[in-house]
Design an enzyme around this catalytic site. Structure first.
Site, PDB file in Angstrom:
ATOM      1  N   CYS A 107       0.804  -1.084  -0.325  1.00 29.55           N
ATOM      2  CA  CYS A 107       0.130  -0.010   0.046  1.00 29.55           C
ATOM      3  C   CYS A 107       0.845   1.371   0.103  1.00 29.55           C
ATOM      4  O   CYS A 107       0.590   2.372  -0.753  1.00 29.55           O
ATOM      5  CB  CYS A 107      -0.969   0.015   1.203  1.00 29.55           C
ATOM      6  SG  CYS A 107      -0.118   0.012   2.889  1.00 29.55           S
ATOM      7  N   HIS A 166      -2.020   0.376   7.343  1.00 30.77           N
ATOM      8  CA  HIS A 166      -2.638   0.767   6.101  1.00 30.77           C
ATOM      9  C   HIS A 166      -2.365   2.027   5.872  1.00 30.77           C
ATOM     10  O   HIS A 166      -2.154   2.975   6.723  1.00 30.77           O
ATOM     11  CB  HIS A 166      -4.029   0.500   5.964  1.00 30.77           C
ATOM     12  CG  HIS A 166      -4.465   0.254   4.554  1.00 30.77           C
ATOM     13  ND1 HIS A 166      -4.037  -0.160   3.569  1.00 30.77           N
ATOM     14  CD2 HIS A 166      -5.848   0.806   3.787  1.00 30.77           C
ATOM     15  CE1 HIS A 166      -4.546  -0.207   2.463  1.00 30.77           C
ATOM     16  NE2 HIS A 166      -5.613   0.299   2.696  1.00 30.77           N
ATOM     17  N   ASP A 211      -7.827   4.267  -2.449  1.00 29.51           N
ATOM     18  CA  ASP A 211      -7.553   3.167  -1.493  1.00 29.51           C
ATOM     19  C   ASP A 211      -6.863   2.033  -2.447  1.00 29.51           C
ATOM     20  O   ASP A 211      -7.543   1.181  -3.219  1.00 29.51           O
ATOM     21  CB  ASP A 211      -8.562   2.454  -0.786  1.00 29.51           C
ATOM     22  CG  ASP A 211      -7.950   1.373   0.234  1.00 29.51           C
ATOM     23  OD1 ASP A 211      -6.980   0.804   0.315  1.00 29.51           O
ATOM     24  OD2 ASP A 211      -8.779   1.006   1.290  1.00 29.51           O
TER      25      ASP A 211
END
Length: 312
Positions: A54, A219, A241
């Site tokens: 991420c 995250h 995202d």
């Protein structure tokens, strides 16, 4: 700014931010919204990557936005023009690959950026599946001549584990009232939401602001805007995202999501991060791009990773 009409031109859009702009324009409950530059490209992790990429994917989204601003792209090109060719792609004209980002972060460490963070990762990133976060992106950007700042929100600033200070700062960044926010905070007003002059213009505002890197435990996301809801005053971060699959039709055939209010709301759900969802974590960190770091003394000073803290 008037809400945009659903024309044939809106059926196919060039970027996810352009799609979000049209969606919030079509949402009757949106009182106002601010979006960053439309040049951000979506970068999604594959299923096998989702546990560790991420940070890289969000770094890619930041990099994709730089190419639309000549001063930024020139600074980056000047920083890397004398380097030997590194396999993995171009940093500005194309989006860098994970391996290229790893190489650039290691290069930043060798230049002296964030020695403590480099030590924690044993000064090795290339060819690994090590996570990267705010400090690595800080080092990467500064090594390329891009000035960034990092703000820590180490604890909730409102009742019931809420984070109004974070939302205030994000809203002020996108609506152009940063100076007013900082003045109110510096004056000692720690009662959030802060009492400062905000931009009250209704409608959807497409700006040239760059996206924000948003980190929390486990995250990270890319913030591309903020939305304020009519009546309740509730605010939603508008985010990309990398761990969430975005429907291809969002950009290829947006009309299917503009048929009625239910369709619009369903499509927006992919991008909304409600203020209430911030309750799930105690601490957050944001990184924003501020400009070009041209002064050699300032670049040397910024080799130490520093943040500012906002607390109640």
């Amino acid at each position: 700014m008037k809400r945009k009409s659903r024309t044939e031109d809106s059926l196919r859009v060039e970027s996810p931010v352009a799609a979000i702009s049209l969606l919030v324009s079509s949402n009757v409950r949106t009182r106002k919204a601010y979006l960053c530059t439309h040049s951000v490209s979506i970068q999604q992790s594959t299923k096998s990557e989702r546990t560790w990429t991420c940070g890289y994917r969000n770094a890619m989204m930041l990099c994709s936005s730089l190419g639309s601003v000549p001063s930024f792209s020139n600074a980056v090109n000047n920083s890397i023009k004398d380097l030997e060719k590194v396999p993995g792609g171009d940093l500005i004209q194309g989006v860098p690959t994970i391996s290229y980002i790893q190489w650039l972060v290691e290069r930043a460490w060798k230049m002296g950026y964030d020695r403590q963070g480099a030590s924690q990762l044993r000064n090795a990133l290339v060819g690994t599946r090590k996570w990267i976060g705010t400090s690595e992106i800080y080092s990467l950007m500064h090594s390329l001549g891009i000035k960034v700042s990092v703000t820590d929100f180490p604890q909730p600033t409102g009742p019931d584990n809420t984070h109004p200070a974070l939302m205030d700062m994000i809203e002020s960044y996108f609506d152009g009232s940063e100076a007013e926010f900082q003045e109110a905070y510096s004056a000692g007003d720690k009662c959030f939401p802060l009492n400062f002059t905000r931009n009250q213009s209704a409608g959807v505002h497409d700006t040239e602001r760059l996206p924000i890197y948003f980190q929390y435990q486990g995250h990270s996301l890319t913030i591309v805007g903020i939305e304020c809801i009519e009546g309740s005053g509730a605010r939603n971060l508008l985010v990309l995202d990398p761990g969430k699959k975005i429907a291809d039709s969002i950009t290829s055939d947006l009309a299917v999501h503009l048929q009625d209010e239910k369709s619009v709301t369903g499509a927006l759900k992919q991008f909304r991060f409600p203020e209430s969802a911030l309750k799930s974590k105690s601490a957050y960190q944001v990184l924003q791009i501020d400009g070009i770091c041209e002064d050699a003394a300032e670049r040397e000073l910024r080799k130490t990773f520093r943040t500012r803290r906002i607390v109640s």
